[in-house]
Design a protein around this motif. Structure first.
Motif: not given
Lengths: 251, 97, 333
Positions: C28, C32-34, C230, C232
């Motif tokens: 995750q 979240d850091r792409e 979440a 993405k």
């Protein structure tokens, strides 16, 4: 050479592309495998593009205010000048491929000769189209080999297709007043002169495919004079529906 | 239908978009052999004149580094900053270096 | 090219079974850091399953989507239109292929996905279960259906899964002509004879609501978006995308001089958005369940093509095996 002969000749070439391109386009969405679906669509696109150029040139030669679309969509079957082999229904994949192969081999020889035509417009079209035709020939030729030398079923189907379509190959080399006039004016090759090259290609691929070349026999004829099979009328009824149903409409 | 024993194998496709550039991975497709794969790649991945050269390789033949070993494979390189020109300080009045 | 109902219910066990909580948290954090997730990277089982299902449904939609438009290839009214339509439908096939390729990186062979479709176990965009009755439908599909698809697909170019994002970038680039050709076709009809105008209006009447349904159920009723947000996989909500589509499309329709089949459609000065009437989700659900006008025909056509092609695929494979054997024998000599 009269403009009439040039018009007539351009129709033979252009209508053959148009009609065969239409047939191949009928496969779109229904081919045996996704990759082949895409490949067949490319063949259809190339042929339709060639038809557009050739019929456009025919319309200019005719000089009666018609354009390529008017020729494609507003003539009845008896005015079409395509080779009969082009209008043969798709049948199974073997019929489609063998039809394509026999035609491609002819078209490659024809366009190669036309690149040296004294008619610069025709030479220009042929110069572009010959590369497309060579690619089509490779594609169809490889498939003929795969089907002929594949499984027992594919071999039977390929041979049946070859036997059924063979009588439509004689037309490619027919000579008449039109072809004689164009040959004399160095616009187009003598159709008979294309035969040795065509035969070499066909023999080589059929040999590789372990298929049996049919005996020379009765050859169908009539496409160049507007005597077609029943199949063409049905194709045109579909193809020409919109321009016929809504005369004068722009699309 | 469920068990098609004749599924064509998967190939990875690499296209050189123009001379001077390296071949680049663009995707994959199914074909029976290399010859068919090259031709299919032309129709599938070069419909808009994206390429001047195509390579294909059986997907099964490609050997890849293990992502789980990313740390010991690649991490040690990150700290070797002396390999980069910006590591070195040169007075600004010194030119052409 | 088309997507719909892209919010997948997270596959069973998406968040529970099997996966180590520390690994899940690390995953995750990457998302979240792409960071993009690549095929061989560790991923939660639910992430993998959700992607396989979404990408394969997307691919199936492309392939089934060839049929309604393909219905008019042989009746295109000019050489130019014939080539455009053929090239476009061919592109849809290519897009299906790219998407199957992306799904295959997750370890599922294409043949297996195709089998699921043909067995009726996989979904595809239900927009293709509507018929194409007139030539104007080809314009309406390009303008509305491709237009809606583009809204859906542009955010997918930033999806966390690398192969899917790359396929979407390629697809979006190629699709740029699809919507434009559709609108141009409609424009010709709208400027044409009274019969052509009637055709265009009739097509809008039939395709407008189904196009709005392509974005999937309202966010208020969509229970399974959050996990995919979440992760993405999904980046923008259904209602947001739908609103964007309506705002872009309504003025285009008015420019054509056409009337939208929605008496409640009006511009809301306060919000700056076009608001539309309620969508009939019972129609959507009925078609999704298999009872649309063309569900059976579409599947029958796919099954027939697959069955008719079996001997061809088999012959090509047999020939390749034979040739490989011969080459090995020659090399051994």
């Amino acid at each position: 050479m009269s403009g009439g002969a040039r018009f007539e000749y351009l129709l033979r070439l252009g209508d053959s592309c148009l009609v065969l391109g239409h047939r191949v386009s009928e496969w779109c969405g229904h081919a045996p495998e996704l990759e082949e679906d895409i490949a067949l669509a490319n063949v259809a696109l190339d042929l339709t593009g060639q038809a557009d150029l050739l019929l456009g040139e025919a319309a200019r030669t005719e000089g009666r205010g018609r354009d390529a679309d008017a020729l494609a969509f507003l003539r009845d079957a008896w005015d079409f000048r395509n080779l009969l082999i082009c209008e043969r229904p798709n049948g199974d994949f073997a019929h489609t491929i063998v039809r394509q192969f026999l035609f491609d081999a002819w078209q490659v020889e024809l366009y190669a000769a036309l690149t040296g035509s004294g008619d610069s417009a025709l030479a220009g079209i042929a110069g572009k189209a010959v590369k497309e035709a060579e690619y089509h020939l490779r594609h169809s030729g490889e498939w003929v080999v795969r089907l002929g030398d594949g499984t027992a079923e594919s071999r039977t189907r390929a041979q049946a297709a070859l036997d059924a379509l063979w009588p439509y190959t004689g037309e490619m080399f027919e000579t008449d007043e039109t072809s004689a006039a164009l040959a004399a004016a160095h616009v187009a090759p003598d159709p008979e002169s294309l035969r040795p090259g065509w035969t070499r290609i066909v023999d080589s691929i059929l040999g590789e495919a372990t298929l049996t070349k049919p005996q020379a026999g009765w050859m169908q004829t009539g496409g160049f004079n507007g005597r077609h099979s029943e199949a063409l009328g049905h194709m045109l009824a579909t193809m020409q529906f919109l321009p016929r149903a809504y005369p004068g409409a722009k699309w | 239908m469920a068990e098609d024993r004749n599924d064509w194998p998967l190939w990875e496709v690499f296209v050189r978009s123009r001379n001077g550039l390296a071949h680049r991975h663009v995707g994959s497709l199914h074909a029976v052999d290399g010859e068919m794969a090259v031709e299919m790649a032309r129709d599938v991945y070069c419909r808009r004149a994206e390429g001047v050269s195509v390579w294909v390789a059986r997907s099964a033949d490609i050997v890849a580094s293990d992502p789980a070993r990313k740390d010991d494979m690649f991490e040690p390189m990150v700290s070797k900053i002396y390999r980069h020109p910006t590591f070195y300080e040169i007075p600004s009045e010194v030119k052409n270096i | 090219m088309y997507t719909q109902g892209l919010d997948q219910r997270p596959a069973d066990g998406a968040t529970k079974a099997g996966d180590d909580p520390a690994a899940l948290a690390a995953f995750q954090a990457r998302v979240d850091r792409e960071e993009k997730i690549e095929p061989n990277d560790w991923m939660p089982q639910g992430y993998r399953r959700t992607l396989v299902r979404q990408i394969s449904q997307h691919a199936h939609s492309e392939i089934v989507g060839m049929l309604p438009e393909g219905n008019w290839i042989t009746r295109a009214p000019s050489l130019r239109r014939k080539m455009i339509l053929l090239a476009k439908v061919q592109d849809e096939g290519g897009h299906g292929l790219y998407l199957y390729s992306a799904a295959e990186t997750l370890g599922v062979p294409r043949a297996e996905m195709v089998d699921q479709l043909l067995a009726g176990k996989a979904k595809y965009s239900s927009i293709f279960n509507y018929p194409t009755l007139t030539w104007a439908d080809i314009g309406a599909i390009g303008w509305l259906v491709d237009g809606a698809a583009i809204m859906n697909q542009v955010p997918l170019c930033r999806c966390s899964y690398g192969p899917y994002a790359r396929a979407m970038i390629r697809i979006c680039r190629e699709e740029s002509f699809h919507q434009r050709q559709g609108y141009e076709l409609m424009l010709k009809l709208a400027q044409g004879t009274s019969e052509q105008k009637r055709m265009a209006q009739d097509a809008l009447d039939r395709w407008w609501w189904p196009s709005l349904m392509m974005f999937g159920p309202s966010d208020r009723e969509s229970i399974h978006s959050s996990q995919n947000m979440a992760w993405k996989i999904k980046r923008v909500s259904n209602d947001e995308l739908r609103q964007k589509f309506v705002d872009a499309t309504v003025p285009q329709g008015h420019y054509l001089g056409l009337t939208f089949p929605d008496p409640e459609l009006r511009f809301d000065e306060a919000s700056g958005h076009w608001t539309h009437g309620p969508i009939d989700w019972s129609e959507f659900n009925r078609i999704l369940a298999g009872d649309g006008p063309c569900n059976r025909e579409r599947m029958a056509a796919r099954r027939k093509a697959h069955a008719d092609g079996a001997w061809v695929r088999e012959a090509a494979a047999a020939f390749a095996a034979k040739r490989a054997r011969r080459q090995r024998a020659e090399a051994a000599e």
